[in-house]
Design a protein around this motif. Structure first.
Motif, mmCIF file in Angstrom:
data_model
loop_
_atom_site.group_PDB
_atom_site.id
_atom_site.type_symbol
_atom_site.label_atom_id
_atom_site.label_comp_id
_atom_site.label_asym_id
_atom_site.label_seq_id
_atom_site.Cartn_x
_atom_site.Cartn_y
_atom_site.Cartn_z
ATOM 1 N N HIS A 563 0.807 -1.207 0.000
ATOM 2 C CA HIS A 563 0.000 0.000 0.000
ATOM 3 C C HIS A 563 0.845 1.265 0.000
ATOM 4 C CE1 HIS A 563 -3.301 -2.699 0.661
ATOM 5 N NE2 HIS A 563 -2.757 -3.139 1.767
ATOM 6 N N GLY A 564 2.120 1.135 0.360
ATOM 7 C CA GLY A 564 3.030 2.267 0.259
ATOM 8 C C GLY A 564 3.109 3.167 1.464
ATOM 9 N N TRP A 565 2.500 2.778 2.596
ATOM 10 C CA TRP A 565 2.507 3.643 3.786
ATOM 11 C C TRP A 565 3.670 3.270 4.712
ATOM 12 C CZ3 TRP A 565 -0.689 6.716 1.688
ATOM 13 C CH2 TRP A 565 -1.886 6.279 1.117
ATOM 14 N N VAL A 566 4.867 3.146 4.174
ATOM 15 C CA VAL A 566 6.013 2.677 4.943
ATOM 16 C C VAL A 566 6.855 3.867 5.407
ATOM 17 C CG1 VAL A 566 8.083 1.247 4.921
ATOM 18 C CG2 VAL A 566 6.055 0.520 3.643
ATOM 19 N N GLY A 567 6.977 4.008 6.733
ATOM 20 C CA GLY A 567 7.810 5.070 7.285
ATOM 21 C C GLY A 567 7.030 6.062 8.108
ATOM 22 N N ARG A 568 7.744 6.855 8.868
ATOM 23 C CA ARG A 568 7.119 7.791 9.804
ATOM 24 C C ARG A 568 6.577 9.051 9.131
ATOM 25 N NH1 ARG A 568 11.817 6.312 13.049
ATOM 26 N NH2 ARG A 568 11.155 4.999 14.794
ATOM 27 N N GLN A 569 6.833 9.225 7.836
ATOM 28 C CA GLN A 569 6.416 10.458 7.175
ATOM 29 C C GLN A 569 4.918 10.529 6.905
ATOM 30 O OE1 GLN A 569 8.162 8.002 5.891
ATOM 31 N NE2 GLN A 569 7.898 7.728 3.682
ATOM 32 N N TYR A 570 4.211 9.407 7.053
ATOM 33 C CA TYR A 570 2.781 9.400 6.744
ATOM 34 C C TYR A 570 1.965 9.825 7.961
ATOM 35 C CZ TYR A 570 4.302 7.310 2.477
ATOM 36 O OH TYR A 570 4.944 7.119 1.282
ATOM 37 N N PRO A 571 0.859 10.517 7.722
ATOM 38 C CA PRO A 571 0.121 11.132 8.837
ATOM 39 C C PRO A 571 -0.629 10.126 9.693
ATOM 40 C CG PRO A 571 -1.081 11.430 6.789
ATOM 41 C CD PRO A 571 0.240 10.828 6.410
ATOM 42 N N ARG A 572 -0.896 10.536 10.916
ATOM 43 C CA ARG A 572 -1.886 9.915 11.789
ATOM 44 C C ARG A 572 -2.861 11.026 12.093
ATOM 45 N NH1 ARG A 572 3.084 9.541 11.477
ATOM 46 N NH2 ARG A 572 3.511 10.254 13.594
ATOM 47 N N ARG A 573 -4.117 10.833 11.779
ATOM 48 C CA ARG A 573 -5.060 11.946 11.847
ATOM 49 C C ARG A 573 -6.473 11.497 12.175
ATOM 50 N NH1 ARG A 573 -4.156 13.193 5.454
ATOM 51 N NH2 ARG A 573 -2.913 14.859 6.402
ATOM 52 N N MET A 574 -7.251 12.422 12.682
ATOM 53 C CA MET A 574 -8.674 12.236 12.901
ATOM 54 C C MET A 574 -9.410 13.066 11.865
ATOM 55 S SD MET A 574 -10.969 13.121 16.311
ATOM 56 C CE MET A 574 -10.204 11.876 17.337
ATOM 57 N N LEU A 575 -10.351 12.433 11.164
ATOM 58 C CA LEU A 575 -11.135 13.121 10.141
ATOM 59 C C LEU A 575 -12.608 13.056 10.508
ATOM 60 C CD1 LEU A 575 -8.761 11.249 8.587
ATOM 61 C CD2 LEU A 575 -9.598 12.544 6.645
ATOM 62 N N THR A 576 -13.306 14.164 10.359
ATOM 63 C CA THR A 576 -14.734 14.229 10.661
ATOM 64 C C THR A 576 -15.481 14.807 9.469
ATOM 65 O OG1 THR A 576 -14.421 14.376 13.039
ATOM 66 C CG2 THR A 576 -16.460 15.279 12.174
ATOM 67 N N PHE A 577 -16.595 14.158 9.121
ATOM 68 C CA PHE A 577 -17.360 14.497 7.926
ATOM 69 C C PHE A 577 -18.782 14.919 8.292
ATOM 70 C CE2 PHE A 577 -14.059 11.520 6.867
ATOM 71 C CZ PHE A 577 -13.525 12.005 5.681
ATOM 72 N N VAL A 578 -19.342 15.794 7.458
ATOM 73 C CA VAL A 578 -20.702 16.274 7.625
ATOM 74 C C VAL A 578 -21.248 16.593 6.236
ATOM 75 C CG1 VAL A 578 -20.076 18.722 7.845
ATOM 76 C CG2 VAL A 578 -22.117 17.848 9.026
ATOM 77 N N LEU A 579 -22.541 16.610 6.080
ATOM 78 C CA LEU A 579 -23.116 16.978 4.788
ATOM 79 C C LEU A 579 -22.672 18.384 4.402
ATOM 80 C CD1 LEU A 579 -26.761 15.584 5.079
ATOM 81 C CD2 LEU A 579 -24.859 14.630 3.760
ATOM 82 N N ASP A 580 -22.195 18.512 3.167
ATOM 83 C CA ASP A 580 -21.739 19.779 2.598
ATOM 84 C C ASP A 580 -20.505 20.338 3.284
ATOM 85 O OD1 ASP A 580 -23.960 19.746 0.790
ATOM 86 O OD2 ASP A 580 -25.218 20.515 2.411
ATOM 87 N N GLY A 581 -19.736 19.478 3.945
ATOM 88 C CA GLY A 581 -18.473 19.921 4.537
ATOM 89 C C GLY A 581 -17.510 20.381 3.453
ATOM 90 N N GLN A 582 -16.780 21.461 3.736
ATOM 91 C CA GLN A 582 -15.917 22.068 2.725
ATOM 92 C C GLN A 582 -14.453 22.175 3.152
ATOM 93 O OE1 GLN A 582 -16.962 22.993 -0.382
ATOM 94 N NE2 GLN A 582 -18.967 22.140 0.151
ATOM 95 N N ALA A 583 -14.081 21.573 4.266
ATOM 96 C CA ALA A 583 -12.703 21.705 4.749
ATOM 97 C C ALA A 583 -11.740 20.992 3.805
ATOM 98 C CB ALA A 583 -12.582 21.135 6.159
ATOM 99 N N ALA A 584 -10.503 21.494 3.773
ATOM 100 C CA ALA A 584 -9.460 20.882 2.950
ATOM 101 C C ALA A 584 -8.551 20.043 3.824
ATOM 102 C CB ALA A 584 -8.659 21.965 2.237
ATOM 103 N N LEU A 585 -8.221 18.860 3.367
ATOM 104 C CA LEU A 585 -7.334 17.967 4.105
ATOM 105 C C LEU A 585 -5.889 18.397 3.875
ATOM 106 C CD1 LEU A 585 -7.453 15.319 5.822
ATOM 107 C CD2 LEU A 585 -6.951 14.089 3.701
ATOM 108 N N PRO A 586 -5.087 18.522 4.944
ATOM 109 C CA PRO A 586 -3.670 18.860 4.740
ATOM 110 C C PRO A 586 -3.001 17.847 3.827
ATOM 111 C CG PRO A 586 -4.257 19.022 7.067
ATOM 112 C CD PRO A 586 -5.430 18.393 6.371
#
Length: 716
Positions: A563-586
């Motif tokens: 899958h290619g997620w090898v190493g510490r450079q990949y994020p650990r994050r919490m994502l929250t969704f809602v109808l018509d949400g417009q936030a941009a993911l870093p």
């Protein structure tokens, strides 16, 4: 009249303002108790591992549904880069999300904005950092948050402030036990088990504590101890009759490291129990017998811990076929009558429906490829085993393997569709006792399972996963969607007709619960195996998931690395969704196409040291991957320049220089061990299988398959 009206208006404004501030202030308006956790109709909160006591993981919310899920967008995200593993189930109460991630570091987050309200780090003991599964969840009760710690502690925090209320040690300091599973709370009691039977001498148990004070109330042992010491209760005395030899010398296992379901109707707690220690039953139970209560569903009186009934899914198990997978309680119609049932899909590949009152088996069928048993005999409730599957006469290749057809990643049941949604896996297991004999074998740190060591890489073709919709009444597949890789996330179902699941390829997916059609997906920037949750705040339905690649997938070598997620450079994050949400993911780095090992041509490899280093490396495999092929958060040591320097490598491995980043110290490794590891890693970096090695692997695989078939037919 006008003054009265104005006063009412002011009062309403103040109430509304106070309600809006509740999450920021960390105050709770809802009392989470038996009534709240038994209420299937209220979907405002997600206050427990399985949402409610039933563990159905079904939400009655339908604001987000099959008709509008295409409008689902990101409301906010929160980066969690100071923890290494986020394979965890959060809870949400009154607009605050609580999650225990990494080494049980608890975070409280405003569900509206993603603002971190407080954080509590229990500072796990260094040696227990080696059990790299991470915390899988926590619990909420009466204004407090509860979770276990890898080093055996259980603690309660004030949900408003994050301050420690009480803390107890549930295990013996220095033993092989550790905690990764979520506690459950009922009747003012918090219950917790532990893991560790794969790492040394461990005898499993669960313990309950007073939820307000932490005072121990009762403990129930899963397997019997040394008969010479007496038995704790009648259940242990009866269980001892199903064992032989000197099983207690090995601990015997039976850990309750994940699943526990409380049944308020019968006031019982159901335990899902684990594998034997060692895995090899010929060593721990040479005279045969069922080895109770390994790999079982056990019902206990919730107030006293007294044994009520049990059903054993794999008698005298010898394959690591845990029954520690989630157990769902429900009432379903069978043969025209409502039945109060417990539904269970353990590792062994069968789906079981049990009567909750009596523990009697109602039905059992295979949900995937199963070669160790032909079927479950409904007259006896026992599996009809295939000859040779127990590897008593040489190696055996069986489906499923120790990863199971279903692992800890939770399934969900929808009362709307009547279907169970299972993150299923298909992957074989290779078992070889390699001449180990009862009475002569000794458990050592390098030989805990009683099996020949496995040192090879695991290829990308070794396993696959799917999202399976299963009818528990007819015991038949309704639909099955292939999912990426060999690790898929836990699921939830909703009244909106949706099944939500995070995937190894980095997508968060919503599927039509009836048809299996994928309706929506979102790229999270990294894969996950964490289960999502849904809840409401200010009348809006939200869906939250943790994303980050760590834990068990890290040890599967190329199978996970694909899958290619090898190493510490990949994020650990919490994502929250809602109808018509417009936030941009870093932004996050793209998946790594391939790890390029360092050749280091000036390094001269000593074959003797390579062989020693191969065995030393067994202490590193959980994080750094099979055959040194990393599959997750930890770096690929074949490509790291650090092992080229003895001093730098020693400072990290022995000295704990990177403990703050999740790398535990190994004080017991000698300088010679460090040198041997260096040689092993260099050999792995240069390794390329020869043509004949590939031929041998293929034909060895085919011979084992043929042998199992011939044994099953009685020709061998």
């Amino acid at each position: 009249m006008k003054r009265t009206g104005l006063a009412v208006l002011v009062r309403r404004v103040l109430i509304a303002a106070a309600a809006a501030l509740l999450p920021v202030l960390g105050a709770q308006a809802t009392t989470i108790d038996n009534a709240a956790l038994g209420n299937e109709a209220d979907g405002a909160n997600w206050a427990a591992w399985g949402r409610t006591f039933s563990e159905q993981r079904f939400s009655p919310l339908d604001q987000i549904n099959t008709q509008n899920v295409s409008r689902l967008g990101l409301a906010w995200s929160l980066e969690l880069d100071d923890v290494w593993n986020v394979s965890s189930q959060p809870v949400a109460v009154d607009g605050v999300i609580y999650t225990a991630v990494g080494y049980s570091v608890v975070h409280a987050v405003d569900a509206r904005t993603g603002q971190l309200l407080w954080k509590y780090d229990p500072k796990v003991e260094s040696r227990k950092m080696r059990y790299a599964w991470g915390s899988r969840g926590l619990a909420f009760w009466n204004g407090k948050v509860y979770t276990g710690v890898q080093d055996g502690r259980l603690f309660a925090l004030d949900a408003k402030t994050g301050k420690l209320v009480w803390e107890v040690m549930t295990t013996t300091p220095g033993d092989n036990r550790y905690i990764t599973g979520a506690p459950r709370i009922f009747n003012g009691k918090v219950i917790i088990g532990h893991g560790g039977a794969d790492f040394g001498h461990v005898r499993g148990y669960v313990t309950t504590y007073d939820a307000e004070t932490g005072k121990e109330l009762w403990r129930w042992w899963v397997v019997p101890g040394n008969p010479a010491d007496g038995f704790e209760n009648k259940a242990m005395e009866e269980a001892a009759k199903t064992w032989s030899g000197e099983w207690w010398k090995y601990g015997a296992g039976g850990t309750v490291w994940n699943a526990m379901t409380y049944d308020p109707e019968y006031n019982r707690i159901y335990l899902g129990t684990g594998n034997g220690s060692p895995w090899n039953a010929q060593l721990r139970n040479p005279g045969g017998g069922d080895s109770l209560y390994l790999c079982s569903v056990v019902a206990l009186d919730a107030d006293t811990g007294e044994y009520v009934w049990h059903y054993q899914t794999t008698p005298n198990e010898t394959w690591d076929f845990n029954s520690t997978m989630d157990m769902v309680s429900a009432t379903i119609e069978i043969e025209g009558k409502p039945r109060k049932v417990l539904m269970h899909a353990p590792k062994n590949g069968f789906f079981y429906v049990l009567d909750r009152e009596t523990g009697k088996l109602i039905s059992a069928e295979k949900i995937g490829k199963v070669t160790w048993a032909e079927k479950v005999d409904m007259a006896t409730g026992r599996p009809v085993e295939v000859r040779g599957a127990r590897y008593e006469n040489g190696p055996a290749l069986t489906w499923p393997g120790s990863g199971g057809t279903h692992n800890w990643h939770p399934m969900a049941f929808s009362p709307d569709t009547g279907l169970v949604y299972i993150p299923a896996r298909e992957m074989a297991g290779f078992y070889d006792g390699e001449g180990r004999k009862p009475g002569k074998w000794q458990m050592t740190p390098g030989d805990v399972m009683g099996l020949k060591g496995f040192f090879d890489d695991i290829p990308t073709s070794a396993g696959s996963t799917s999202l399976l919709a299963w009818n528990p009444v007819t015991q038949k597949e309704v639909w099955r969607n292939p999912t990426p890789g060999a690790t898929a996330g836990g699921v939830i179902a909703t009244h909106g007709g949706l099944v939500f699941q995070g995937l190894a390829d980095g997508r968060f997916v919503a599927t039509d619960a009836v048809t299996g059609k994928e309706l929506w997906s979102y790229p999270m920037g990294v894969g996950t195996q964490a289960p999502p949750l849904t809840y409401t705040v200010d009348g809006k339905q939200y869906v939250t998931i943790l994303a980050g690649w760590g834990g068990a997938p890290s040890l599967l070598g190329s199978l996970s690395a694909q899958h290619g997620w090898v190493g510490r450079q990949y994020p650990r994050r919490m994502l929250t969704f809602v109808l018509d949400g417009q936030a941009a993911l870093p932004p996050s780095p793209p998946p790594l196409a391939k790890v390029e090992p360092l050749e280091a041509p000036d390094f001269k490899i000593d074959p003797v040291l390579v062989e020693k280093g191969k065995h030393v490396y067994t202490g590193c495999v959980i994080c750094h991957g099979s055959a040194a092929v990393a599959g997750g958060y930890a770096p690929d040591l074949r490509a790291s320049p650090v092992p080229l320097s003895h001093d730098a490598f020693k400072a990290i491995v022995q000295g704990g220089a990177l403990e703050s980043r999740g790398m535990p110290r190994f004080e017991e490794f000698t300088d010679e061990d460090i040198t041997a590891l260096q040689h092993y890693l260099r050999e792995r970096a240069r390794y390329k299988p020869t043509f004949w090695e590939q031929v041998k692997q293929v034909f060895g695989f085919l011979w084992l398959m043929l042998k199992m078939k011939l044994l099953a037919m009685g020709w061998l």
